[in-house]
Design an enzyme around this catalytic site. Sequence first.
Site, PDB file in Angstrom:
ATOM      1  N   ASP A  75      50.362  10.780 -33.482  1.00 52.76           N
ATOM      2  CA  ASP A  75      50.372  12.237 -34.283  1.00 52.76           C
ATOM      3  C   ASP A  75      51.199  13.394 -32.936  1.00 52.76           C
ATOM      4  OD1 ASP A  75      48.365  11.549 -35.569  1.00 52.76           O
ATOM      5  OD2 ASP A  75      46.846  12.249 -34.486  1.00 52.76           O
TER       6      ASP A  75
ATOM      7  N   SER B 108      48.172   6.495 -47.296  1.00 53.91           N
ATOM      8  CA  SER B 108      47.324   5.989 -46.658  1.00 53.91           C
ATOM      9  C   SER B 108      45.504   6.799 -47.073  1.00 53.91           C
ATOM     10  CB  SER B 108      47.042   7.177 -44.867  1.00 53.91           C
ATOM     11  OG  SER B 108      48.252   6.134 -44.939  1.00 53.91           O
TER      12      SER B 108
ATOM     13  N   GLU C 215      13.225 -10.974  -0.795  1.00 55.49           N
ATOM     14  CA  GLU C 215      14.561 -10.660  -0.697  1.00 55.49           C
ATOM     15  C   GLU C 215      14.519 -11.436  -2.350  1.00 55.49           C
ATOM     16  OE1 GLU C 215      17.036 -10.198   3.373  1.00 55.49           O
ATOM     17  OE2 GLU C 215      15.929 -11.846   2.752  1.00 55.49           O
TER      18      GLU C 215
ATOM     19  N   HIS D  79      45.559  15.116 -30.461  1.00 54.20           N
ATOM     20  CA  HIS D  79      44.758  15.727 -31.801  1.00 54.20           C
ATOM     21  C   HIS D  79      44.853  16.740 -32.407  1.00 54.20           C
ATOM     22  CE1 HIS D  79      40.870  14.579 -33.752  1.00 54.20           C
ATOM     23  NE2 HIS D  79      41.951  14.340 -34.362  1.00 54.20           N
TER      24      HIS D  79
ATOM     25  N   ASN E 288      19.203  -7.423   5.301  1.00 53.93           N
ATOM     26  CA  ASN E 288      19.526  -8.210   6.847  1.00 53.93           C
ATOM     27  C   ASN E 288      20.778  -8.980   7.205  1.00 53.93           C
ATOM     28  OD1 ASN E 288      18.196 -10.069   6.542  1.00 53.93           O
ATOM     29  ND2 ASN E 288      17.072 -10.230   8.152  1.00 53.93           N
TER      30      ASN E 288
ATOM     31  N   ASN F  94      11.052 -11.145 -20.313  1.00 54.98           N
ATOM     32  CA  ASN F  94      11.316 -10.785 -19.002  1.00 54.98           C
ATOM     33  C   ASN F  94      12.643 -11.714 -18.860  1.00 54.98           C
ATOM     34  OD1 ASN F  94       9.595  -8.332 -18.630  1.00 54.98           O
ATOM     35  ND2 ASN F  94       8.156 -10.035 -18.766  1.00 54.98           N
TER      36      ASN F  94
ATOM     37  N   ILE G 109      14.908  -5.011 -17.006  1.00 58.97           N
ATOM     38  CA  ILE G 109      14.661  -6.653 -16.860  1.00 58.97           C
ATOM     39  C   ILE G 109      14.896  -6.765 -18.677  1.00 58.97           C
ATOM     40  CG2 ILE G 109      13.888  -9.372 -16.929  1.00 58.97           C
ATOM     41  CD1 ILE G 109      14.873  -8.071 -14.097  1.00 58.97           C
TER      42      ILE G 109
ATOM     43  N   HIS H 212      44.239   3.356 -34.918  1.00 57.50           N
ATOM     44  CA  HIS H 212      43.596   5.018 -35.146  1.00 57.50           C
ATOM     45  C   HIS H 212      43.922   5.895 -34.014  1.00 57.50           C
ATOM     46  CE1 HIS H 212      40.728   8.460 -36.049  1.00 57.50           C
ATOM     47  NE2 HIS H 212      42.163   8.595 -36.857  1.00 57.50           N
ATOM     48  N   ASN H 213      44.513   6.797 -34.354  1.00 58.96           N
ATOM     49  CA  ASN H 213      44.295   8.338 -33.270  1.00 58.96           C
ATOM     50  C   ASN H 213      44.760   7.278 -31.535  1.00 58.96           C
ATOM     51  OD1 ASN H 213      44.672   9.954 -34.863  1.00 58.96           O
ATOM     52  ND2 ASN H 213      42.578  10.491 -34.284  1.00 58.96           N
TER      53      ASN H 213
ATOM     54  N   GLU I  31      17.254 -25.712   2.433  1.00 68.66           N
ATOM     55  CA  GLU I  31      15.963 -24.660   1.130  1.00 68.66           C
ATOM     56  C   GLU I  31      16.589 -23.754   0.073  1.00 68.66           C
ATOM     57  OE1 GLU I  31      12.527 -24.519   4.590  1.00 68.66           O
ATOM     58  OE2 GLU I  31      13.680 -23.025   4.492  1.00 68.66           O
TER      59      GLU I  31
ATOM     60  N   LYS J 298      56.479   4.120 -40.152  1.00 75.23           N
ATOM     61  CA  LYS J 298      55.875   4.699 -41.155  1.00 75.23           C
ATOM     62  C   LYS J 298      56.138   6.034 -40.847  1.00 75.23           C
ATOM     63  CE  LYS J 298      51.327   5.498 -42.683  1.00 75.23           C
ATOM     64  NZ  LYS J 298      51.473   6.713 -42.541  1.00 75.23           N
TER      65      LYS J 298
ATOM     66  N   GLU K 169      49.039   4.823 -33.605  1.00 74.09           N
ATOM     67  CA  GLU K 169      49.724   5.855 -34.143  1.00 74.09           C
ATOM     68  C   GLU K 169      50.237   7.159 -33.185  1.00 74.09           C
ATOM     69  OE1 GLU K 169      47.171   8.890 -37.329  1.00 74.09           O
ATOM     70  OE2 GLU K 169      46.435   7.622 -36.460  1.00 74.09           O
TER      71      GLU K 169
ATOM     72  N   GLU L  50      52.896  10.815 -37.230  1.00 74.18           N
ATOM     73  CA  GLU L  50      51.444  12.068 -38.161  1.00 74.18           C
ATOM     74  C   GLU L  50      52.513  13.444 -37.695  1.00 74.18           C
ATOM     75  OE1 GLU L  50      47.589  14.280 -38.377  1.00 74.18           O
ATOM     76  OE2 GLU L  50      47.910  11.800 -38.728  1.00 74.18           O
TER      77      GLU L  50
END
Length: 707
Positions: A351, A533, A173, A364, A164, A689, A663, A319-320, A209, A447, A349, A398
Site C-alpha cells: 500500500d 480484486s 519438586e 495502512h 535448590n 488433567n 492444566i 493481504h496488507n 531413581e 500487479k 501487497e 495499491e
Amino acid sequence: MMQLFYVTVNVCLTSNLCVTPLGLEGDVDLQFLLVGGKLMKVKSSSWKKERMYKLHDDNATIWHESHRIFKRKQTFSIDDVDSVRKGRQSEGLQKHTEAHVEDRCFSIFFKGRRRNLDLVATSVEEARQWVNGLEKIISNMKKLNRQQTSEHWIFNCMRKADKNKDNMMTLKELKHFLRQINIEVDETYAKLLFTKCDTSNSGTLEGSEIKHFYDLLTHREEIDVIYEKHAATGGQMSAQDLLNFLQNEQREVATLEDALRLIEKYELDDSAKHMNHMTKDGFLMYLQQEEGSIFNPAHKKVFQDMSQPINDYFISSSHNTYLMEDQLKGPSSTEAYIKALMKSCRCVELDCWDGAHGEPVIYHGHTLTSKVLFKDVIKAIKEYAFKTSEYPVILSLENHCTLEQQKLMAKHMISILGSALLTSPLEDQMPTAFPSPQELKGRFIIKGKRLNKLDAVFSNTSPGVEEDCVSEEDESAETSNSKTDTNGQKAKAKKSKIKLAKQLSDLVIYCKSVHFSGFEHAKDKQAFYEMSSFKESKAVNLAETAAKAFIHHNMTKLSRIYPAGSRTASSNYNPVPLWNAGCQIVALNFQTPSKEMDLNQGRFRSNGLSGYILKPEFQRYAGSEFNPMTLTKGPWIKHKAFHIMVISAQQLPKLNKDKPKSIVDPLVKVEIYGVPADTCSKETRSIENNGFNPMWNDVPLCRLNVE
C-alpha cells in the site's frame, strides 16, 4: 490411513540435568555464550542501554538482565528464535545506529508477533561469537528428532522443578514438575509414584531413581499394543511383519525392500538387525521420523506439472503484508514481508503513499499504523523472495502516490530488482495466455493499474500519454453493504481518481487491475491479463450464487480476494469456498495465527513449498460442469469412507502459561473442509488433567463420507 501421534523416549539420565547440544561439546562459541557478556540493547536513538546477556546452562535459554523494578531477570527460549542476522539488517539498527558500528551489530528475530531484539557488541569478534554461537544452537535444535526434542523439553522442566539445584527431587519438586509438564495428580497418587521410585527411602529421588521415574512417566502402553499386534515373529517384527504394517495400517505402497531399508536405518539392536527384525525400540524410532508421518514424503519436492498457465494454480497470497499486527495502529515492517516470503507466500501487497523527503512509504492509509520506506521493502523482497521457493512473486500495488513519487517507485523497482523484474511479455509477439510458473521462475510480476492495453508494448506508433487518470484502488474504503447479483454486477459507487505515471504503468504486464463489471462483461470485454480484486463478502456471495460462472471466469483470468475492511484485528476468513470457486489469489493476514492460516499453510505445504498448487482438472477445462454448491455426476465425485482412530498425544501446551497450576483437559476435534457436501467435524471425549500424555485409543471415533 492411521497416523500415530506420539513419542516415546528411551534415555539414560545421570544426576546432571544439564544438556549439551549434540556435536557442540567443547565448542568455543558455545563456551563464550555460557559465560556471556555486556551487549547494548537498542530501542530508539535515545534508548540505548547496556545489559548482561548469557546462555543458561540448559543450553536452550538466554538469560538477560533487566532494570524493571518487578522483573529484574528475564529469559527467552532459543526455540522461540526464528533467525539471527549479523549487521544492521533490522529497521531499528538501520535507523538508530551509525554505519561505522555495522560489524558489531546483530539482531535476534523471533517467531510469531514478538518484536526483534537489536543488539550491539563491544567488539567485532564478540558480535561474531554471539551470532555463530546462537546459529549453531538453533541449527542443532532444528536437527533434533522428535525423541531428542522430547528429551530436551523434559530435561528443562526437571531442571526448573529442582528449585535448590541439588540435582535431587523432593516430593514437592516432583509435583511441581508434573504441573510443568501439564499433568495434575492428586496427593495420594503423587506419593505413590514418589515412593515407588524412592528405592533408597531417602525422601529424595536422585541418579537411577530419577531414571526410574522418567521411565514410568514416558512408558507408552498404547505403543505396546500396536507393536505386539504386528510382531508375529518370536515377539519381534520381521521384515514381512513390518511390510504388513506399512501396507495394512499405514496404507502405503511399500515393498519388502522398503521394510528392510527401514530396519537398516532405525533398528538399534545389531543382533535384531542381523536377522532383519525390528524391535520395539526400532519401531518407536521409525514412528518418530518423517517416514511415520501422514504427510506424503514425495510431496516435499515439487511433483506437480509447473508448465501450465499461471492462472491454473492456487497461489499462496498475503493481504496488507507490511503489517505485523492489527490494521489500525500496529507496526509496519520489512520483517513482515520476510516472514511471509519465507513461508512461501508468492503474492505480497504494498500500500503505497507519499512520504517525507520525496520518498514513498508503505502503510495502512488513514490509520495509526507505522510507515516503512518503499525502497526498504523492495530491498527486503529482493533478498528473501526466492529463498524458500524459486517460483514467481507477484507484487500487488495499491497506489495512492503523486506522480513524482510514482516515478521514484518505478525507479526503485527497476534498479533494485534488476533483470528479475518482468518489464515486457516473455513472447516476441502479443501473448494470448499466461506463461507458466516454470517459465517465470525467479521473476517479479507487478500487479496494478495500466494506462493502455498490453499490445502497446509491440506497437511501433508513438509512446502515448505520459500520464492519465485512473480509478484509485483503496480496499479499506470499500463499503460492505453493496448488493451483488448472480452475474457479479453491483450498483456503481463513485471512485476517486489519481494520475498514473507512465513509468509505473509500463511495469504492469500480466496483472493489470480492472474493475469487475460482471462475468459476461469480463468474458466479452476483458483481456486475459486484466484481473479484478474482490472483497471477501462479494467473492463469497459469487461463490455461493454463481459458482459455476466464477469457476469458468477463473479458467482464463486471475482473481484476487482480500479480507473485509471490518477485520481491523487482522482476523481471517475461510479460504476454502474461494478455492472451490477456482480463485487463485486468496489473500490472508499472514501475521495472524488462526485456523484459516492453518488451512492456507496446509494447502501450500505440498508441492515442495513452491507456493503454487495446480488446480484439479475439472476446475481447468472449459467443458466442466463442476459446481461445488450443487454436485452432479462427474470426475470430481469419488465416494470414500474416511476412518479415523485417535490414539494419543503428548506434551500439549498449556492454555495459560502464566499460571503454573493451569492444566488442560484435552480433546481432539477432526474437521474436514471442502465442498459443502463434505464439510463436517467430530470430536473425542476430553481427558481430564493430562496435557502430557493423554490417551484415547478409542475405536474409530467417526466415519466421514467424503465426496
